[in-house]
Motif scaffolding. Structure first.
Motif, PDB file in Angstrom:
ATOM      1  N   ASP A 102      18.156   5.156  46.956  1.00 37.56           N
ATOM      2  CA  ASP A 102      19.143   5.268  45.889  1.00 37.56           C
ATOM      3  C   ASP A 102      18.607   6.005  44.666  1.00 37.56           C
ATOM      4  O   ASP A 102      19.370   6.484  43.837  1.00 37.56           O
ATOM      5  CB  ASP A 102      19.667   3.891  45.496  1.00 37.56           C
TER       6      ASP A 102
ATOM      7  N   THR B 243      17.899  11.967  44.035  1.00 36.46           N
ATOM      8  CA  THR B 243      18.966  12.584  43.252  1.00 36.46           C
ATOM      9  C   THR B 243      19.769  13.612  44.040  1.00 36.46           C
ATOM     10  O   THR B 243      19.290  14.207  45.006  1.00 36.46           O
ATOM     11  CB  THR B 243      18.396  13.288  42.005  1.00 36.46           C
ATOM     12  N   ARG B 244      20.974  13.823  43.569  1.00 40.91           N
ATOM     13  CA  ARG B 244      21.875  14.826  44.134  1.00 40.91           C
ATOM     14  C   ARG B 244      21.257  16.212  44.003  1.00 40.91           C
ATOM     15  O   ARG B 244      21.299  17.022  44.928  1.00 40.91           O
ATOM     16  CB  ARG B 244      23.215  14.752  43.404  1.00 40.91           C
TER      17      ARG B 244
ATOM     18  N   LEU C 145      28.097  16.713  48.891  1.00 43.89           N
ATOM     19  CA  LEU C 145      27.149  16.631  47.785  1.00 43.89           C
ATOM     20  C   LEU C 145      27.546  17.553  46.629  1.00 43.89           C
ATOM     21  O   LEU C 145      27.413  17.191  45.464  1.00 43.89           O
ATOM     22  CB  LEU C 145      25.736  16.950  48.260  1.00 43.89           C
TER      23      LEU C 145
ATOM     24  N   ALA D 168      30.296  15.850  44.744  1.00 46.78           N
ATOM     25  CA  ALA D 168      30.002  14.492  44.264  1.00 46.78           C
ATOM     26  C   ALA D 168      29.812  14.469  42.758  1.00 46.78           C
ATOM     27  O   ALA D 168      29.254  15.397  42.173  1.00 46.78           O
ATOM     28  CB  ALA D 168      28.754  13.955  44.951  1.00 46.78           C
TER      29      ALA D 168
ATOM     30  N   LYS E 237      28.352  11.656  41.311  1.00 45.89           N
ATOM     31  CA  LYS E 237      27.169  10.833  41.076  1.00 45.89           C
ATOM     32  C   LYS E 237      25.898  11.686  41.081  1.00 45.89           C
ATOM     33  O   LYS E 237      25.794  12.635  41.838  1.00 45.89           O
ATOM     34  CB  LYS E 237      27.059   9.750  42.148  1.00 45.89           C
TER      35      LYS E 237
ATOM     36  N   ASP F 179      22.798  10.103  41.497  1.00 42.38           N
ATOM     37  CA  ASP F 179      21.920   9.406  42.429  1.00 42.38           C
ATOM     38  C   ASP F 179      22.724   8.285  43.082  1.00 42.38           C
ATOM     39  O   ASP F 179      23.936   8.250  42.927  1.00 42.38           O
ATOM     40  CB  ASP F 179      20.665   8.868  41.739  1.00 42.38           C
TER      41      ASP F 179
ATOM     42  N   LEU G  74      23.400   7.953  46.233  1.00 42.95           N
ATOM     43  CA  LEU G  74      24.308   8.736  47.075  1.00 42.95           C
ATOM     44  C   LEU G  74      24.550   8.004  48.388  1.00 42.95           C
ATOM     45  O   LEU G  74      23.629   7.826  49.187  1.00 42.95           O
ATOM     46  CB  LEU G  74      23.723  10.123  47.326  1.00 42.95           C
ATOM     47  N   ARG G  75      25.778   7.600  48.604  1.00 48.92           N
ATOM     48  CA  ARG G  75      26.143   6.831  49.797  1.00 48.92           C
ATOM     49  C   ARG G  75      27.288   7.529  50.530  1.00 48.92           C
ATOM     50  O   ARG G  75      28.167   8.120  49.908  1.00 48.92           O
ATOM     51  CB  ARG G  75      26.596   5.418  49.413  1.00 48.92           C
TER      52      ARG G  75
ATOM     53  N   MET H  78      31.967  10.704  51.264  1.00 44.53           N
ATOM     54  CA  MET H  78      31.152  10.096  50.207  1.00 44.53           C
ATOM     55  C   MET H  78      31.915   8.959  49.580  1.00 44.53           C
ATOM     56  O   MET H  78      33.079   8.917  49.516  1.00 44.53           O
ATOM     57  CB  MET H  78      30.804  11.099  49.122  1.00 44.53           C
TER      58      MET H  78
END
Length: 111
Positions: free
Chosen positions: A43, A46-47, A82, A85, A87, A89, A91-92, A111
């Motif tokens: 988690d 980072t992206r 990604l 996204a 977020k 971090d 990333l789920r 995502m």
């Protein structure tokens, strides 16, 4: 052969095909290059790092700690997800596909 017997055999042979797809829900997505070093805390990955390392491909870390790589289609869907996204971090993703050894033949990634 009567119809019931034929129907029974058809269902028997179709069952493995229907059960082949697996779904992994809300699991960490990471790039292959960073998969070993972020395994303990995916988690925190980072992206930006995941997008920088896009050439290595992507995969997920399953709840039991196994890293499963994506096939080409999965990598393409991962890059798109990604990029869009919000977020930075944690990333789920939820992935559906057929597992073949340590690779997932992705049919769906969200995502």
């Amino acid at each position: 052969m009567n119809r019931m017997t034929l129907l029974g055999f058809s269902a028997l042979f179709a069952l493995p095909l229907m059960c082949a797809a697996e779904t992994w829900t809300t699991v960490p997505i990471v790039d292959v290059a960073c998969s070993v070093k972020v395994k303990a805390d995916p988690d925190a990955h980072t992206r930006d790092c995941a997008l920088t390392c896009f050439k290595s491909g992507y995969g997920i870390i399953t709840p039991d700690g196994t890293f499963l790589k994506f096939n080409v289609k999965g990598n393409e869907e991962a890059v798109a997800a990604l990029k869009s996204a919000q977020k930075k971090d944690h990333l789920r993703v939820t992935v559906t596909g057929d597992r073949d050894g340590d690779t997932i033949k992705v049919t769906s990634l969200k995502m």
